[in-house]
Design a protein around this motif. Structure first.
Motif, mmCIF file in Angstrom:
data_model
loop_
_atom_site.group_PDB
_atom_site.id
_atom_site.type_symbol
_atom_site.label_atom_id
_atom_site.label_comp_id
_atom_site.label_asym_id
_atom_site.label_seq_id
_atom_site.Cartn_x
_atom_site.Cartn_y
_atom_site.Cartn_z
ATOM 1 N N GLU A 172 0.813 -1.216 0.000
ATOM 2 C CA GLU A 172 0.000 0.000 0.000
ATOM 3 C C GLU A 172 0.846 1.264 0.000
ATOM 4 O OE1 GLU A 172 -4.201 1.248 2.078
ATOM 5 O OE2 GLU A 172 -3.194 -0.543 2.838
ATOM 6 N N THR A 215 -5.519 -8.432 4.931
ATOM 7 C CA THR A 215 -6.553 -7.407 4.856
ATOM 8 C C THR A 215 -7.930 -8.050 4.977
ATOM 9 O OG1 THR A 215 -5.173 -6.076 3.388
ATOM 10 C CG2 THR A 215 -7.516 -5.554 3.432
ATOM 11 N N ALA A 216 -8.780 -7.465 5.777
ATOM 12 C CA ALA A 216 -10.140 -7.989 5.918
ATOM 13 C C ALA A 216 -10.830 -8.043 4.554
ATOM 14 C CB ALA A 216 -10.939 -7.116 6.878
ATOM 15 N N ASP A 218 -13.811 -7.505 3.484
ATOM 16 C CA ASP A 218 -14.647 -6.356 3.117
ATOM 17 C C ASP A 218 -13.822 -5.110 2.831
ATOM 18 O OD1 ASP A 218 -16.853 -7.953 3.384
ATOM 19 O OD2 ASP A 218 -17.408 -7.196 5.375
ATOM 20 N N ASP A 219 -12.592 -5.061 3.352
ATOM 21 C CA ASP A 219 -11.750 -3.881 3.163
ATOM 22 C C ASP A 219 -10.910 -3.948 1.886
ATOM 23 O OD1 ASP A 219 -12.674 -2.902 5.550
ATOM 24 O OD2 ASP A 219 -10.959 -3.612 6.720
ATOM 25 N N GLY A 222 -11.621 -1.597 -1.263
ATOM 26 C CA GLY A 222 -11.233 -0.205 -1.045
ATOM 27 C C GLY A 222 -9.727 -0.016 -1.059
ATOM 28 N N VAL A 223 -9.000 -0.980 -0.479
ATOM 29 C CA VAL A 223 -7.542 -0.909 -0.480
ATOM 30 C C VAL A 223 -7.009 -0.924 -1.912
ATOM 31 C CG1 VAL A 223 -5.429 -2.175 0.089
ATOM 32 C CG2 VAL A 223 -7.217 -1.884 1.818
ATOM 33 N N ARG A 226 -7.692 2.345 -3.760
ATOM 34 C CA ARG A 226 -6.762 3.410 -3.389
ATOM 35 C C ARG A 226 -5.393 3.181 -4.025
ATOM 36 N NH1 ARG A 226 -9.190 2.660 1.633
ATOM 37 N NH2 ARG A 226 -7.420 1.461 2.419
#
Length: 405
Positions: A172, A215-216, A218-219, A222-223, A226
């Motif tokens: 990230e 990473t979860a 559901d997340d 979005g990760v 980005r």
């Protein structure tokens, strides 16, 4: 008379540019005229001095947030690009630069601002930035980057991916840093060539699957959104800079990391290098410009084979398919890269910039448009000092000395 959508977008971009100019100058009157009375600012959680949060009202944003930054930092928000998004919103991508006042630590933190508008005033701002960079600056850190290295010497830029233990997997933190380097390269009028390479056993294996696994579920969307937003901005900027780009790759080039290969004008590969998309094995569709570059470089059928067949190419196959320009023994890659880079850095930089644009834009232009573009580019290069010197050298049978002007 009602404005067209294009006029409204242009107007919003002008308002945004005025906002960043007013902030840079500390112009309170200008800020008051730009911000709507019901302005709401939402800033990144985790910023130092509890600056992250919601600020209701223009005065609260100015005194408590921007004023709080000014008390601890000498900082400037430098927008790099504006992008219209749904409704009356504008996405602004840029970089915070400066220093922490107490420690002298260097601040280089990318940002994404979403601005909303009400008529001719700015009604809201949502800020996303790397809060850790702000803390590092307060603690006195002088390290600008964590995942890449960038330097410029005698007009030659060196961008090196620097996560060797992870085989330069893209986590990230890497895309914002790549975007920042791309912004600097695009703004550097002294740059005459740029080399992209990687430390460690591989150029890059693509996305950091280990980080994705942590990473979860559901997340993760979005990760990835980005990451690709800033990474794709970096690739676009690198494809558009006015100087030649050389990719020097080894070990592995995979996944979205292939994008850094695609933006290069010359791609040199060590004999041991493997190339693969790898997306289908993870149930992913892909990023890094693969769907745009691959069909143009290797053809639709071969691109499909790389995607659907999960084909892995060795360096010689990559050369045959048109993914790289040259294959060299691994122990000669660095020397060959230096040789090619120096030749290009000593060349007619302005002409190279025009050539890059002509070749890139030809993929979307019809013949009449391309012929017109060639005429205009030819006229621009004919007016350069490099062309005048080269013509004189030709007449006098001497070697031209290109200065990039």
């Amino acid at each position: 008379m009602e404005r067209t959508e294009a006029e409204r977008v242009t107007g919003r971009e002008k308002l945004a540019a005025s906002l960043y100019d007013a902030l840079a100058r500390g112009d309170r009157e200008q800020l008051a005229s730009l911000l709507h009375p019901d302005f709401v600012g939402r800033t990144t959680a985790g910023l130092p001095m509890d600056l992250g949060g919601t600020y209701r009202g223009a005065d609260a944003m100015r005194r408590e947030f921007w004023g709080g930054i000014a008390r601890h930092f000498v900082a400037r928000a430098e927008p790099a690009s504006f992008h219209a998004v749904d409704g009356d919103s504008l996405l602004v991508i840029g970089t915070y630069t400066g220093n922490a006042k107490a420690s002298g630590g260097v601040l280089h933190a990318d940002f994404q601002h979403v601005l909303t508008f009400d008529g001719d005033r700015i009604r809201g701002l949502v800020q996303l930035t790397d809060s850790e960079r702000w803390h590092q600056a307060l603690n006195g850190s002088t390290d600008e980057f964590r995942t890449v290295e960038y330097s410029v010497t005698d007009g030659v830029g060196m961008l090196r991916l620097n996560r060797p233990k992870a085989r330069n997997a893209i986590n990230e933190a890497m895309p914002p840093e790549l975007m920042e380097v791309a912004q600097r390269a695009a703004a550097d009028t002294t740059l005459r060539a740029l080399v992209i390479s990687g430390h460690g056993p591989a150029f890059t294996v693509g996305g950091d699957i280990g980080a994705f696994a942590d990473t979860a579920r559901d997340d993760l969307p979005g990760v990835l959104r980005r990451m690709t937003r800033s990474y794709h901005t970096a690739l676009r900027l690198l494809s558009e800079i006015d100087t030649p780009v050389i990719a020097s790759v080894h070990g592995a080039v995979a996944g979205g990391g292939l994008g850094l290969l695609y933006v290069a004008d010359v791609a040199l590969a060590a004999e041991n290098t493997k190339f693969a998309t790898g997306f289908a094995a993870l149930g992913l569709s892909g990023d890094g410009g693969n769907s745009w570059f691959l069909p143009r470089l290797v053809g639709l059928r071969r691109a499909s084979e790389l995607y659907f067949g999960e084909r892995v190419l060795d360096a010689r196959e990559a050369l045959d398919w048109g993914l790289v320009s040259e294959v060299v023994p691994a122990d000669q890659l660095e020397a060959r890269t230096a040789e090619v880079t120096q030749r290009l850095a000593n060349g007619p930089t302005r002409a190279y910039g025009e050539i890059r644009r002509l070749l890139r834009d030809s993929w979307a232009a019809g013949l009449p448009e391309q012929l017109h573009a060639e005429t205009e580019a030819l006229a621009r290069t004919a007016a350069t000092q490099d062309t005048a010197g080269a013509i004189d050298a030709f007449v006098h049978k001497t070697r031209p000395n290109f200065e990039g002007r």
